[in-house]
Design a protein around this motif. Structure first.
Motif, PDB file in Angstrom:
ATOM      1  N   GLY A   1       0.844  -1.295   0.416  1.00 27.88           N
ATOM      2  CA  GLY A   1       0.124   0.031   0.089  1.00 27.88           C
ATOM      3  C   GLY A   1       0.726   1.378  -0.293  1.00 27.88           C
ATOM      4  N   THR A   2       2.228   1.113   0.253  1.00 28.47           N
ATOM      5  CA  THR A   2       2.944   2.327  -0.217  1.00 28.47           C
ATOM      6  C   THR A   2       2.667   3.676  -1.151  1.00 28.47           C
ATOM      7  N   PRO A   3       2.847   4.598  -1.145  1.00 32.03           N
ATOM      8  CA  PRO A   3       1.848   4.917  -2.596  1.00 32.03           C
ATOM      9  C   PRO A   3       3.266   4.774  -3.541  1.00 32.03           C
TER      10      PRO A   3
ATOM     11  N   PRO B   1       2.524  -3.570  -6.588  1.00 35.63           N
ATOM     12  CA  PRO B   1       1.855  -4.690  -5.749  1.00 35.63           C
ATOM     13  C   PRO B   1       2.736  -6.155  -6.902  1.00 35.63           C
ATOM     14  N   ALA B   2       2.820  -7.064  -6.007  1.00 38.20           N
ATOM     15  CA  ALA B   2       3.591  -7.919  -6.479  1.00 38.20           C
ATOM     16  C   ALA B   2       3.016  -9.098  -5.316  1.00 38.20           C
ATOM     17  N   THR B   3       3.321 -10.569  -5.869  1.00 36.24           N
ATOM     18  CA  THR B   3       3.166 -11.909  -4.870  1.00 36.24           C
ATOM     19  C   THR B   3       4.232 -12.601  -4.939  1.00 36.24           C
ATOM     20  N   VAL B   4       4.306 -13.452  -3.832  1.00 36.10           N
ATOM     21  CA  VAL B   4       5.690 -14.090  -3.643  1.00 36.10           C
ATOM     22  C   VAL B   4       5.528 -15.322  -4.510  1.00 36.10           C
ATOM     23  N   ASP B   5       6.463 -15.893  -5.790  1.00 35.49           N
ATOM     24  CA  ASP B   5       5.997 -17.208  -5.899  1.00 35.49           C
ATOM     25  C   ASP B   5       7.358 -17.917  -5.822  1.00 35.49           C
TER      26      ASP B   5
ATOM     27  N   ILE C   1       3.281  -8.778  -2.012  1.00 30.53           N
ATOM     28  CA  ILE C   1       4.142  -8.020  -0.933  1.00 30.53           C
ATOM     29  C   ILE C   1       4.139  -6.732  -1.930  1.00 30.53           C
ATOM     30  N   ALA C   2       5.156  -5.462  -1.664  1.00 35.05           N
ATOM     31  CA  ALA C   2       5.025  -4.639  -2.721  1.00 35.05           C
ATOM     32  C   ALA C   2       6.662  -3.875  -2.835  1.00 35.05           C
TER      33      ALA C   2
END
Length: 370
Positions: free
Chosen positions: A290-292, A296-300, A336-337
């Motif tokens: 959510g940091t401006p 955005p991503a997802t750990v694979d 994650i971001a």
């Protein structure tokens, strides 16, 4: 020691061209590493320097003498091969001294030079052993000793460490560098291993599809890759790439609908253009979700490396790696971001793959190659 100049050298097998007009200059006493994937022409270029392959066109000049028509034995080069090429029925001393015996060097002088060479490569206790009684690293030392004993102007190494295990490769890299420091001979080392290249080279030559992509010191090439290929080939894990375009005002890089803020000086010269954005895994940062301005991503999945870990994430179907030292972050499936600091971003043309902010760097790369 000898300078090597390679001027517009080409090699073709029939209609199949494998080396395309290469121009290079290796200064006397330099340790030059030629790096590239299999089939890029690096070993062919080395063999042309040695005289083991004919040149289709161009000139190779060693110590101010054009050597195109000279036999390999007359070029002042000694070559160390990947497969050692030792005589199995001869002991270490006989293998190292064979070239001197053929040349008619008196036995007393041969014995003196064999003993001195064995001391240099650390084989004093193994002179009476046959190759079958040696380890892989010891056999490679014999091959290097056989080259050293000829006192050549130029050492040529054709992937000499490829047959060794990982630990022994590290040891042999250190030994080869020490040997070069002691002998100060011009050395040309061919490899496909970028770790070998980075640790050994004074000057690094990156080849791809028969062309020289970039010439420079290892750090220059790592920090300022001239092409997208160089950026992807140098570095482990490899550089991340996102293909997208800059916004009309140049303040955002748009990747798959995700606006990523960038420094104005980076984006405005390419406003509205489609580019490839590159950033190395150690330069990307994980920030709270959510940091401006974050991505955005997802750990694979996660690679544990002991001193740290590499987190492989998914950004809308594209893999993106982040190198971290924190072993508590990055669980599989975790959202994650990411932040991509503008000072670490590399931009490449989507059409040509060339670096977009070359400017004076292009001229500097040309000067390094000359």
């Amino acid at each position: 020691m000898a300078e090597i100049r390679i001027e517009q050298v080409r090699k073709a097998y029939g209609r199949n061209a494998v080396v395309h007009g290469v121009d290079l200059n290796f200064r006397s006493g330099e340790f030059v590493v030629i790096l590239g994937p299999s089939g890029c022409g690096k070993s062919t270029l080395l063999r042309m320097i040695a005289g083991l392959e004919d040149i289709t066109s161009g000139e190779i000049i060693i110590d101010n003498k054009v050597v195109n028509q000279l036999e390999p034995r007359d070029r002042g080069c000694a070559m160390v091969f990947q497969n050692y090429a030792l005589y199995p029925h001869m002991d270490v001393a006989a293998n190292m001294g064979y070239a001197l015996k053929v040349a008619g060097v008196p036995k007393a002088e041969r014995d003196r030079r064999i003993a001195e060479t064995a001391r240099i490569v650390g084989l004093e206790e193994y002179l009476t052993r046959k190759p079958a009684e040696l380890s892989g690293g010891q056999r490679q030392r014999v091959a290097m000793g056989r080259a050293i004993i000829r006192e050549p102007k130029v050492f040529l190494f054709d992937e000499p460490l490829s047959n060794l295990d990982a630990k022994l490769r590290v040891q042999m890299r250190v030994e080869i560098r020490r040997l070069h420091k002691r002998l100060s001979a011009t050395s040309v080392f061919v490899t496909h291993d970028q770790v070998e290249a980075m640790t050994l080279a004074d000057k690094l030559v990156v080849m791809y599809k028969g062309n020289v992509e970039q010439v420079g010191t290892p750090l220059e090439i790592y920090n300022t890759p001239r092409t997208r290929f160089v950026g992807s080939f140098i570095g482990s894990p490899a550089m991340n790439f996102l293909d997208g375009k800059f916004s009309a005002d140049g303040e955002y890089f748009i990747f798959d609908g995700i606006p990523i803020p960038v420094d104005a000086s980076l984006g405005k010269p390419h406003a509205g253009q489609a580019v490839a954005l590159g950033i190395r895994p150690e330069h990307a940062r994980m920030v709270p979700v959510g940091t401006p301005g974050s991505v955005p991503a997802t750990v694979d999945f996660v690679e544990e490396l002991g001193a740290g870990r590499v987190i492989h994430s998914d950004i809308n179907g594209s893999n993106f790696a982040i190198a971290v030292t924190d072993h508590t972050s990055g669980e599989i499936g975790q959202p994650i971001a990411l932040q991509l600091p503008s000072q670490h971003i590399h931009l490449f043309s989507s059409e040509t793959g060339l670096r977009l902010d070359l400017g004076q760097e292009t001229q500097r790369v040309k000067e390094l190659a000359s």
